[in-house]
Design an enzyme around this catalytic site. Structure first.
Site, PDB file in Angstrom:
ATOM      1  N   GLY A 102       0.822  -1.208   0.000  1.00 33.96           N
ATOM      2  CA  GLY A 102       0.000   0.000   0.000  1.00 33.96           C
ATOM      3  C   GLY A 102       0.851   1.251   0.000  1.00 33.96           C
ATOM      4  O   GLY A 102       1.788   1.399  -0.787  1.00 33.96           O
ATOM      5  N   GLY A 141      -2.620  -3.188  -7.327  1.00 31.05           N
ATOM      6  CA  GLY A 141      -1.661  -4.274  -7.229  1.00 31.05           C
ATOM      7  C   GLY A 141      -1.503  -5.020  -8.542  1.00 31.05           C
ATOM      8  O   GLY A 141      -0.414  -5.496  -8.875  1.00 31.05           O
ATOM      9  N   ASP A 142      -2.600  -5.124  -9.288  1.00 34.55           N
ATOM     10  CA  ASP A 142      -2.549  -5.791 -10.593  1.00 34.55           C
ATOM     11  C   ASP A 142      -1.744  -4.957 -11.587  1.00 34.55           C
ATOM     12  O   ASP A 142      -0.967  -5.498 -12.389  1.00 34.55           O
ATOM     13  CB  ASP A 142      -3.964  -6.019 -11.124  1.00 34.55           C
ATOM     14  CG  ASP A 142      -4.845  -6.712 -10.101  1.00 34.55           C
ATOM     15  OD1 ASP A 142      -4.331  -7.586  -9.377  1.00 34.55           O
ATOM     16  OD2 ASP A 142      -6.041  -6.379 -10.007  1.00 34.55           O
TER      17      ASP A 142
END
Length: 316
Positions: A222, A251-252
């Site tokens: 994060g 995140g992808d």
């Protein structure tokens, strides 16, 4: 070519609201529908960067048809496995401060025949792929070892494999020795069975995952950046993200950036951080284009602040 496998894809509708008032009437200031699922998002980010990608998906019903159409509009080639069930739809509610409330449905249950066909279809594309990204939760009908079977077959065909999953599927996959696993802090804490409060905790957990078979661990933390632990060394990457509109798919996008840049070493980590930071500045689950990236803001270091307390400690 980067091939992605998303066993449980979705249509993702995101609503932007001034605030989330439980029990009240919410008036959205914006909304959008995107093709969803971790691997789907990776393919979208790869296509946005101008690289070639194919998404292998089980699709069913009207939602599945729309998902394939949306992916085509994003420049993603789709290899669909037809299923009897209906592709799931998810909802996210985004507030101005970046708080995101998500409602994810379980999705369809795949029959043994559908599960086997999906595995065969994904493995058949391994020979043409430089990387295969196996991403997301497993739908009902697929056992925890399904990804491990795919990793074994893909590596035998000469493809490198990155895995981004959670729960029992993550430890079950490690024995197949994927080149990269990409957990977030919570998924990593669950995998090792203990809380993670500092960067040092994340490092030790990543080393444990590597000892179980992963070639490298790319941990998304994060606002605390990303940590890469590999045979080449350990690197910490950060970038400022002053305006957070949505964290869906960040995140992808980071995994896509990592694979686009070769999938190893500090340069790939820098690409991952730049893509992840760009994604959170965009609405919904929009994926960044090269124009959205700010690589000059990325900082990569080997001098890890191991006593750094995580902004959001992770528990199993």
């Amino acid at each position: 070519m980067i091939l992605t496998v998303t066993p449980n894809p979705s249509l993702d509708r995101t609503y932007e609201v001034p605030s989330l008032d439980r029990g009240g009437v919410l008036r959205a200031t914006g909304d959008q529908v995107d093709p969803g699922g971790k691997g789907v998002n990776v393919s979208r980010a790869v296509a946005a960067a101008g690289a070639r990608t194919t998404a292998v998906l089980p699709l069913g019903g009207g939602a599945g048809i729309l998902l394939a159409e949306l992916l085509g509009a994003h420049g993603v080639d789709v290899t669909a496995v037809s299923i009897a069930g209906q592709t799931r739809s998810n909802i996210a509610v985004a507030e101005p401060d970046g708080t995101l409330t998500k409602i994810n449905t379980p999705g369809p249950e795949l029959s043994p025949e559908e599960a086997a066909l999906l595995l065969e279809t994904a493995a058949a594309g391994a020979g043409e792929a430089s990387w295969i990204a196996c991403c997301g939760s497993l739908p009902r009908g697929l056992g925890p070892g399904w990804y491990a079977d795919l990793v074994t077959r893909a590596r035998a065909a000469g493809a490198r494999v990155a895995v981004d999953t959670s729960g029992p599927a993550l430890p079950a996959t490690l024995a197949a020795r994927p080149e990269v696993v990409k957990p977030n802090a919570s998924e990593l804490a669950t995998a090792v069975g203990r809380p993670l409060s500092t960067l040092w905790d994340v490092l030790k957990a990543a080393e444990e995952i590597r000892s179980l078979g992963a070639g490298a661990v790319l941990a998304s933390l994060g606002g605390d950046g990303q940590l890469l632990v590999s045979a080449e060394g350990t690197f910490h990457g950060t970038a400022p993200a002053p305006v957070v509109r949505s964290t869906v798919g960040a995140g992808d996008a980071a995994l896509a950036g990592f694979l686009i840049a070769g999938g190893a070493g500090p340069d790939a980590l820098a690409s991952a951080v730049a893509h992840g930071a760009a994604a959170v500045r965009l609405p919904g689950s929009a994926m960044p284009t090269p124009a959205d990236l700010r690589p000059e803001q990325v900082r990569i270091t080997r001098d890890l602040p191991l006593d750094l307390a995580l902004s959001e400690p992770a528990t199993p």
